[in-house]
Design a protein around this motif. Sequence first.
Motif, PDB file in Angstrom:
ATOM      1  N   THR A 123      42.741  82.392  34.187  1.00 29.43           N
ATOM      2  CA  THR A 123      42.757  82.603  35.643  1.00 29.43           C
ATOM      3  C   THR A 123      41.417  82.305  36.286  1.00 29.43           C
ATOM      4  OG1 THR A 123      42.218  84.936  35.314  1.00 29.43           O
ATOM      5  CG2 THR A 123      44.553  84.345  35.437  1.00 29.43           C
ATOM      6  N   SER A 124      40.310  82.348  35.511  1.00 28.67           N
ATOM      7  CA  SER A 124      38.998  82.032  36.087  1.00 28.67           C
ATOM      8  C   SER A 124      38.050  81.537  35.013  1.00 28.67           C
ATOM      9  CB  SER A 124      38.407  83.265  36.775  1.00 28.67           C
ATOM     10  OG  SER A 124      38.053  84.253  35.817  1.00 28.67           O
ATOM     11  N   ARG A 125      37.092  80.705  35.462  1.00 32.79           N
ATOM     12  CA  ARG A 125      36.035  80.209  34.576  1.00 32.79           C
ATOM     13  C   ARG A 125      34.705  80.355  35.308  1.00 32.79           C
ATOM     14  NH1 ARG A 125      40.161  76.415  34.194  1.00 32.79           N
ATOM     15  NH2 ARG A 125      40.988  76.051  32.091  1.00 32.79           N
ATOM     16  N   ARG A 162      26.548  78.881  29.077  1.00 36.05           N
ATOM     17  CA  ARG A 162      27.658  79.696  28.586  1.00 36.05           C
ATOM     18  C   ARG A 162      28.854  79.578  29.529  1.00 36.05           C
ATOM     19  NH1 ARG A 162      26.180  85.655  27.317  1.00 36.05           N
ATOM     20  NH2 ARG A 162      25.998  85.807  29.587  1.00 36.05           N
ATOM     21  N   LEU A 163      30.028  79.448  28.918  1.00 37.24           N
ATOM     22  CA  LEU A 163      31.283  79.433  29.668  1.00 37.24           C
ATOM     23  C   LEU A 163      31.987  80.778  29.451  1.00 37.24           C
ATOM     24  CD1 LEU A 163      33.657  78.049  31.213  1.00 37.24           C
ATOM     25  CD2 LEU A 163      34.456  77.234  28.967  1.00 37.24           C
ATOM     26  N   THR A 164      32.366  81.414  30.540  1.00 38.48           N
ATOM     27  CA  THR A 164      33.140  82.656  30.483  1.00 38.48           C
ATOM     28  C   THR A 164      34.514  82.407  31.070  1.00 38.48           C
ATOM     29  OG1 THR A 164      31.111  83.947  30.789  1.00 38.48           O
ATOM     30  CG2 THR A 164      33.202  85.086  31.147  1.00 38.48           C
ATOM     31  N   VAL A 165      35.569  82.752  30.370  1.00 35.69           N
ATOM     32  CA  VAL A 165      36.926  82.581  30.884  1.00 35.69           C
ATOM     33  C   VAL A 165      37.639  83.939  30.853  1.00 35.69           C
ATOM     34  CG1 VAL A 165      37.042  80.191  30.081  1.00 35.69           C
ATOM     35  CG2 VAL A 165      37.969  82.006  28.646  1.00 35.69           C
ATOM     36  N   TYR A 175      34.034  84.014  25.548  1.00 39.01           N
ATOM     37  CA  TYR A 175      32.797  83.295  25.820  1.00 39.01           C
ATOM     38  C   TYR A 175      32.647  82.132  24.840  1.00 39.01           C
ATOM     39  CZ  TYR A 175      31.670  87.809  27.996  1.00 39.01           C
ATOM     40  OH  TYR A 175      31.698  88.961  28.737  1.00 39.01           O
ATOM     41  N   ASP A 176      31.950  81.093  25.299  1.00 38.25           N
ATOM     42  CA  ASP A 176      31.523  80.009  24.425  1.00 38.25           C
ATOM     43  C   ASP A 176      30.268  79.396  25.031  1.00 38.25           C
ATOM     44  OD1 ASP A 176      31.449  78.306  22.263  1.00 38.25           O
ATOM     45  OD2 ASP A 176      32.790  76.833  23.157  1.00 38.25           O
TER      46      ASP A 176
END
Length: 941
Positions: A123-125, A162-165, A175-176
Amino acid sequence: MMSVKAVTVNGPNAPVTITVRVAAKATLRTRVNGRAVRGDFDQVGRRRVGHLTAHDGLRPGVNRVRLRARVPGGRASMVMLTVRLPHAHAIADAGRDRSTTPGEPVRLSAGPSSDEGGTHAVTSRRWEVVSAEPERDRATLTGATTAHATLATRRPGVYTVRLTVRGADGHVVSYDTTQVTVAPDDPPAGVPIETLADRPDGQIVIDGKPFGDTADRNGIHIVAIERATRTPVQTGTTPRHGGGIAQLSQIVKTWDQDSRYMVIVSGAKDISAGELGAFQTLLDQLGGPALSAEDRASLTAGRGFSVIGVPGTPRGSAWASFGARGDGVRGDMRGMLRPNGVTGDYDFVAPRQPSFNTWSEHFERGRATRINTIEANGEYYNKEGLPNGTTAGFHMLVLDDALRAVAERTAGTSSVSEQRNLRADLDDFARDYPGDLLIMQSIGQVKGSSWEWEWSVDKLVDWGANRILLNALDGDAKSTYTFVGRIGGGVAPVESSGKTGQAGQVSGAFARGHDWRWAPSVFDVNGAMNDELLEVLNQPAQAFTPFPTAGERAAEQYIAQQLRLCPRDDARCDRHPSLRYYYWHAYSVNWTGKESELANVRMPRTEATFTAAQLDAARDTLAPEVADVANVKNYVDNLRRPFSEGSAGGLADITKMSSDLVADLNPPPADDTVSRVFSYIGQIASGGAGIAEEVEKLTQYRSYFSGVGTAMSVVAYLTEPRGRPVLGDDVKAKAADLGPALVTKLRDAQSAMTNIGLLIVSDRAKLAAAGAAIDSDWVLPADPGKATAEVQLQTRRWIALTLAPVAYPYLVRTTPPGRGGGVAFAQDIVCKIPSIHVRGAYDFEKPFPYQPNETQLRGIIDFDHDGTPVEPDFFFARSFDMDHQPYPTARFANQLFRSPSDPTEPGLGIPRLEFFTPRTFSGRTRVANQLDVYCGNRDLF
């Protein structure tokens, strides 16, 4: 051998993080749900840490992860893990790591985190920069809440994003991270670096910028750089005394982080004897050498020093100069910082590689006079004739560590007294010039015949020469010989002789070693190496002359647009408007086609900021350059062709060659292979001229091999972090893996050759010189298939020469006939074996009743007082145990030594005089004494 220390689900860096402890030299491979994960785990201290994402095959629910560690030699360990991720989990995937240059935006793309639109939909990044080195640099992140964000940077650095989804319920977070390396937009040659720079504002200068505390001229200067970007992260000085060196060690310790940093240390003045222990500790941290007595004397005598190393690397991997070594006595080092072709990190490179050449010439000066010429470092050393009018002997040249001639002599070999004089000359060299380089070139047809000769042979063998090859010189037309080695060195030298079908002449290059001393690099044993290419590549860097007017510069940018190298709507065209920038940035394009397109570029139909005359002027300047770029690229591509996996008879067959040769060994070699140091590229550079009947055939494509040899000599210290040649050094692998290992090295060779092309086209002087030479002199064979066939032959030779001493590791010398009941052939050796039935009694056995004649060589090892040669038999074997077939098969022996042109059973044509040497068999020869207990070889059991 391997243990799992932690499995973290949904940590701050990745959906799944696995930490393992494994042997330092082990390779680690991972599969997720049956899919291979690319790349090894990262080394963090003594552990390996791996981050797994959806890109690696992770999915909601049960995931099966297989870890397999393997150490050199074949021993392996495997662990299976089950990792559960909630079915409601959205799995973040920030994509692969990326690299760019300052001002070039990077597009970050989130991978398919889950079944988009389904129950696990994201739903969000949110993207964010969580770290940057150096920290003062800032980056601009746009589109941070979309699947495709853009990172823009202005300076070199390493950025962690960092990517947060979030999942469908808004609470499940994953996280990645991805790493973006922003490296400087350096030309392929890299940037210059100089230590102990002769200028008042710094003793370490990188790309023209001095570093160090200019107020402290008595201290030790230090610069630590981040290797991915060559960004300095710490600079300054410490005192030479009073704990300053220990302080340096503490600084270096902070940068011992998985080979990420390089540290440069430089001091212009002495180190006290009391500080030498602390200095050795510092060297050990940087991978420096153990200090010799000579080094200690230089350091305490007031001379300068320089060390360039990566903290934590093994001893000998750092570059080091200690005053007495190198140019002058200051300890200076000059070279380049250049991205490593394998790792991408910056390494130090000492690029200058002066050539050497030996040959004999005749001049008419009223009468025929023999002039022997040795060329070294651009100087020609000529000697007319030999002492006392003798007709055979040696021309000897000694070079110091600045490649200056410090001694030059000639010595005859036609009589015992002349051979005594040769002995005296070598005695003088050993006393007066230890560690210096010696070049010996035969004059006439040399023949050994006395004890005095054998003493000289002993001395040369200590310096790395082949005794059997030297004693094979018997005065016939093939008794020519050349030696290039280090006095007292004991390292395998450059060596060539007509007795093995070679020319007895050499050409090659000297390269700096990590001890900052000159040593022979790749060479050609037929004297045909392309030293002109070396001269081109060794020219001082020279930038392209800019166009003098704004109109011509605008015309150049327009030409780049018309050639589709710099699209009009691409922002990079404004940052890099010069067509010359694309010679190396777009090196892979069809430059022959661009040459034709350039001739057809016309004035734009719309208003332009340049005139037709300015367009013509720009085109006239660029046209010969583009033609030279096309020539260089085509030449290098042809050099690469025989190494191409897709070419007929190329790399695709190498693994099969290896397995076929392994099958011919009876029994197969042991799992643990410790091969001889045998330079495969040296074989290629020589054109494989080890067989007399092949020499005429090889002349058809010798230019190919001379080009390859030269290219490899230039990149020998670039392609591996510790300065090993791309195709040299030991190959340590399971025998069955030798073929794939060689394929990997040959792929590196392809890359290295491309780097040569990039170096040439990024420099004005190199491009002009190479382009002109390719047009006239550097001709490649019309049929590259012949070169490919020869590469195949040399590959099979290399594999056989690697495997034979593994399967049959003992080089054995018999008692010579006439000496203590010696024998002429291995089949006749008789050993006394203690009886198992009667105490004190012996049985008599022949351990080699079926040793093939093809595996034996009669070689001279000494001369009696009357000049009679002492000729024992040499052969190779697995052991003295008859129950375990100690002898090789006749088929394998034939394959090693028969000529490739043999009409009934062609072989590899390996020269026997080169094969039967301790250098091939771990440096040792076992003497099998006739009628001795176990033939005197107890150590074989």
